[in-house]
Write an enzyme that holds these catalytic residues in place. Structure first.
Site, mmCIF file in Angstrom:
data_model
loop_
_atom_site.group_PDB
_atom_site.id
_atom_site.type_symbol
_atom_site.label_atom_id
_atom_site.label_comp_id
_atom_site.label_asym_id
_atom_site.label_seq_id
_atom_site.Cartn_x
_atom_site.Cartn_y
_atom_site.Cartn_z
ATOM 1 N N GLY A 1 -0.790 0.437 -4.980
ATOM 2 C CA GLY A 1 -1.204 -0.660 -5.247
ATOM 3 C C GLY A 1 -2.615 -0.144 -5.812
ATOM 4 O O GLY A 1 -2.400 1.316 -5.630
ATOM 5 N N TYR B 1 12.522 -4.737 -5.415
ATOM 6 C CA TYR B 1 11.230 -4.561 -6.351
ATOM 7 C C TYR B 1 10.276 -3.184 -6.207
ATOM 8 O O TYR B 1 9.969 -2.953 -6.860
ATOM 9 C CB TYR B 1 11.011 -5.716 -6.395
ATOM 10 C CG TYR B 1 9.290 -5.845 -7.419
ATOM 11 C CD1 TYR B 1 9.473 -5.772 -8.628
ATOM 12 C CD2 TYR B 1 7.933 -5.977 -6.392
ATOM 13 C CE1 TYR B 1 7.657 -6.047 -9.238
ATOM 14 C CE2 TYR B 1 6.830 -6.095 -6.579
ATOM 15 C CZ TYR B 1 6.802 -5.649 -8.667
ATOM 16 O OH TYR B 1 5.553 -5.889 -9.263
ATOM 17 N N ASN C 1 -0.037 1.059 4.978
ATOM 18 C CA ASN C 1 0.460 0.441 4.214
ATOM 19 C C ASN C 1 1.273 -0.289 5.810
ATOM 20 O O ASN C 1 2.760 0.116 7.053
ATOM 21 C CB ASN C 1 1.726 1.462 4.138
ATOM 22 C CG ASN C 1 2.696 0.527 3.319
ATOM 23 O OD1 ASN C 1 3.959 1.241 3.179
ATOM 24 N ND2 ASN C 1 2.411 -0.276 2.774
ATOM 25 N N GLY C 2 1.300 -1.750 5.820
ATOM 26 C CA GLY C 2 1.985 -2.919 6.331
ATOM 27 C C GLY C 2 1.324 -4.057 6.891
ATOM 28 O O GLY C 2 0.643 -4.066 6.117
ATOM 29 N N CYS D 1 0.540 -1.429 -0.141
ATOM 30 C CA CYS D 1 0.163 0.039 0.053
ATOM 31 C C CYS D 1 0.680 0.860 -0.091
ATOM 32 O O CYS D 1 2.205 1.028 0.297
ATOM 33 C CB CYS D 1 -0.832 -0.169 1.767
ATOM 34 S SG CYS D 1 -2.019 -1.423 1.697
HETATM 35 P P1 AMP Z 1 6.497 -15.553 -11.358
HETATM 36 O O1 AMP Z 1 5.745 -15.925 -12.517
HETATM 37 O O2 AMP Z 1 5.800 -15.417 -10.308
HETATM 38 O O3 AMP Z 1 8.042 -16.299 -10.937
HETATM 39 O O4 AMP Z 1 6.712 -13.369 -11.280
HETATM 40 C C1 AMP Z 1 7.478 -12.998 -10.968
HETATM 41 C C2 AMP Z 1 7.749 -11.806 -11.813
HETATM 42 O O5 AMP Z 1 6.945 -11.226 -9.983
HETATM 43 C C3 AMP Z 1 8.861 -10.843 -11.050
HETATM 44 O O6 AMP Z 1 9.298 -10.293 -13.096
HETATM 45 C C4 AMP Z 1 9.349 -9.516 -10.645
HETATM 46 O O7 AMP Z 1 8.948 -8.807 -11.017
HETATM 47 C C5 AMP Z 1 7.175 -9.783 -10.085
HETATM 48 N N1 AMP Z 1 7.161 -9.737 -8.612
HETATM 49 C C6 AMP Z 1 8.192 -9.726 -7.473
HETATM 50 N N2 AMP Z 1 7.436 -9.782 -7.046
HETATM 51 C C7 AMP Z 1 6.521 -9.638 -6.797
HETATM 52 C C8 AMP Z 1 5.124 -9.063 -5.782
HETATM 53 N N3 AMP Z 1 5.492 -9.334 -4.436
HETATM 54 N N4 AMP Z 1 4.006 -8.637 -6.477
HETATM 55 C C9 AMP Z 1 4.025 -8.250 -7.143
HETATM 56 N N5 AMP Z 1 4.667 -8.772 -8.304
HETATM 57 C C10 AMP Z 1 6.289 -9.610 -8.033
#
Ligand code: AMP
Length: 468
Positions: free
Chosen positions: A28, A243, A102-103, A2
């Protein structure tokens, strides 16, 4: 996941909160809200959807007053519905108060069960509502004291903004999991934000970070800082730098962009490979890919184009959308990839499904070799402090070796940044040195070591009352 913003002392407070939320939209995308105070009463707008769609001119005009708080939400506790949208605003014996969070609280379920047993009625499934109940029941007299009293009973991650008729209050939890910064607009107005990238849009100047364990109260008497909690070792979320945060933000004095670039440089040292071109998975892999290219001497190019007209697919709550996700979002540039040995840099692998589709997309465009490089260590544990991650079982690195993951994603090689390399990239930028634990960061998703144990496994509760 968030974002929060607070404005105090500006006659266009709601408009500024709106701009602030616009800059925090990446944190978010499910719902957003603004609550404003005209000194006597609070008015609010809360809706499902994106900031730019929710806040029409009419709605913003309704949000009168010189103080406002705003929130963008992606649910990590509580389901995705309007009832859970924030800021939450309530009337209690001491007046009105609104809160944006947020948290993630790790003891929200126990607290809620206790409060319900004692007769409290909840309107939402969000953990934040627990805080509001604790404030309303506190025997302290002033709002800052009531908030401190409530927060001493909760455990977990919280960067919070509160608004009453006459005060803006911001609190960062003692471990400082989520970021929060203070800025100034002109001479008289203050802004609080999850990320400093919001300052640019509202033409605010950065004043300082809000420290872990700090409470800031802003009212007609000015700004006061308090330390109402026992000291705890700081545990800033490393994943914000990897990220989640926007690269044009600074978190606790460290540039997110520079940290990511360094992650890429260090990745090139740890996992070199002969190749013709380095490309990024946009947008999250771009800074690290540039770092990899600089360090390795292999040219950087744009081999994947991202459509900006869809949100981060991963963040969309519906599983069905995610299946289309990668193709909706990314498309290969055949001219860059055809016949090449390609290094592709992304920030993390969660389930592995995105990486697998990306590798196949790059090969489909004619690449000869595909070498995947990840600018963080394997994600082995779900986050309990506010980043949405699937269960441990669904995290591919929690139950597979790197070479098995490489086979699954069908890459020619796969290299992850070491945890040491990640620390060097974030902590190595240390200016000034951070206080707190050994290093002042939470790395639970990479190490499996959780700084605060969850008392009961987090579960989201379905409200029985559902609107039509
Ligand atoms: P996956 O297909 O599940 O391995 O998704 C990996 C991708 O999701 C990577 O390109 C990351 O940039 C992105 N990613 C990693 N963690 C998150 C997160 N918590 N929420 C949204 N996207 C994420």
């Amino acid at each position: 996941m968030c974002g929060v913003v607070g404005i105090y002392g500006h006659k266009e407070a709601a408009n500024l909160a709106y701009l602030g939320l616009y800059a925090l939209q990446h944190r978010g995308q499910e719902s957003a809200g603004i609550v404003a105070s005209d000194g006597e009463r609070l008015r609010f707008v809360r809706e499902m959807g994106h900031v730019g769609d929710i806040f029409t001119a009419d709605r913003l005009a309704h949000l009168k007053g010189a103080a406002a708080i705003g929130h963008v939400r992606y649910s990590t506790a509580g389901d995705s519905s309007l009832k859970n949208a924030q800021p939450i605003a309530v009337d209690y014996s001491g007046g009105s108060v609104a809160v944006g969070h947020n948290g993630n609280l790790v003891n929200a379920i126990e607290l809620r069960e206790r409060l319900e047993a004692e007769g409290s009625i909840f309107q939402s499934t969000s953990d934040t509502e627990v805080i509001v109940h604790l404030i309303a029941r506190s025997r302290e007299t002033t709002l800052p004291e009531r908030i401190a009293d409530a927060l001493r009973q909760v455990r977990g991650a919280y960067s919070l903004v509160f608004l009453s008729e006459d005060k803006l209050i911001a609190v960062r939890d003692p471990m400082g999991f989520r970021p929060m910064a203070l800025g100034r607009i002109g001479n008289d107005a203050h802004i609080i934000t999850s990320e400093t990238c919001a300052f640019e849009l509202v033409e605010a100047t950065f004043v300082r970070n809000i420290e872990p364990g700090e409470m800031i109260v802003i009212d007609k008497d000015g700004l006061r800082s308090m330390r109402p909690f026992p000291e705890a070792p700081a545990h800033r979320c490393l994943f914000e730098w990897v990220y989640f945060a926007r690269p044009d933000s600074q978190i606790d004095g460290r540039s997110v962009y520079r940290a990511r670039e360094h992650m890429g440089k260090r990745l090139a040292v740890e996992h070199p490979v002969p190749a013709d071109v380095v490309i990024a998975v946009p947008d999250s892999g771009v800074a690290a890919a540039i770092g990899y290219a600089r360090e390795s001497g292999i040219p950087y190019d744009q081999g994947l184009m991202r459509s900006h007209y869809v949100g981060r697919t991963f963040i969309e709550p519906s599983q069905q959308i995610r299946h289309f996700g990668v193709k909706l979002k990314l498309s290969p540039v055949h001219e860059v990839l055809r016949g090449q040995r390609v290094v592709v840099v992304d920030d993390s692998i969660v389930r592995g499904t995105t990486s697998r589709k990306i590798v196949s997309m790059i090969r489909g465009a004619g690449a000869r070799e595909v070498h995947m490089r990840i600018s963080s260590p394997p994600t082995v544990g779900p986050c309990r402090y506010g980043i949405d991650t699937p269960t441990k079982e669904e995290l591919i690195a929690s139950n597979h070796e790197v070479d098995d993951i490489r086979k699954f994603i069908e890459a020619d090689s796969l290299g992850y940044l070491s945890l040491e390399g990640l620390y060097e990239s974030v902590e190595g930028l240390a200016r000034p040195a951070l206080g707190g634990g050994p290093q002042g960061f939470c790395d639970a998703c990479f190490s499996g070591k959780y700084p605060i144990a969850a008392e009961k496994p987090a579960r989201s509760r379905q409200l029985r009352l559902l609107p039509a």
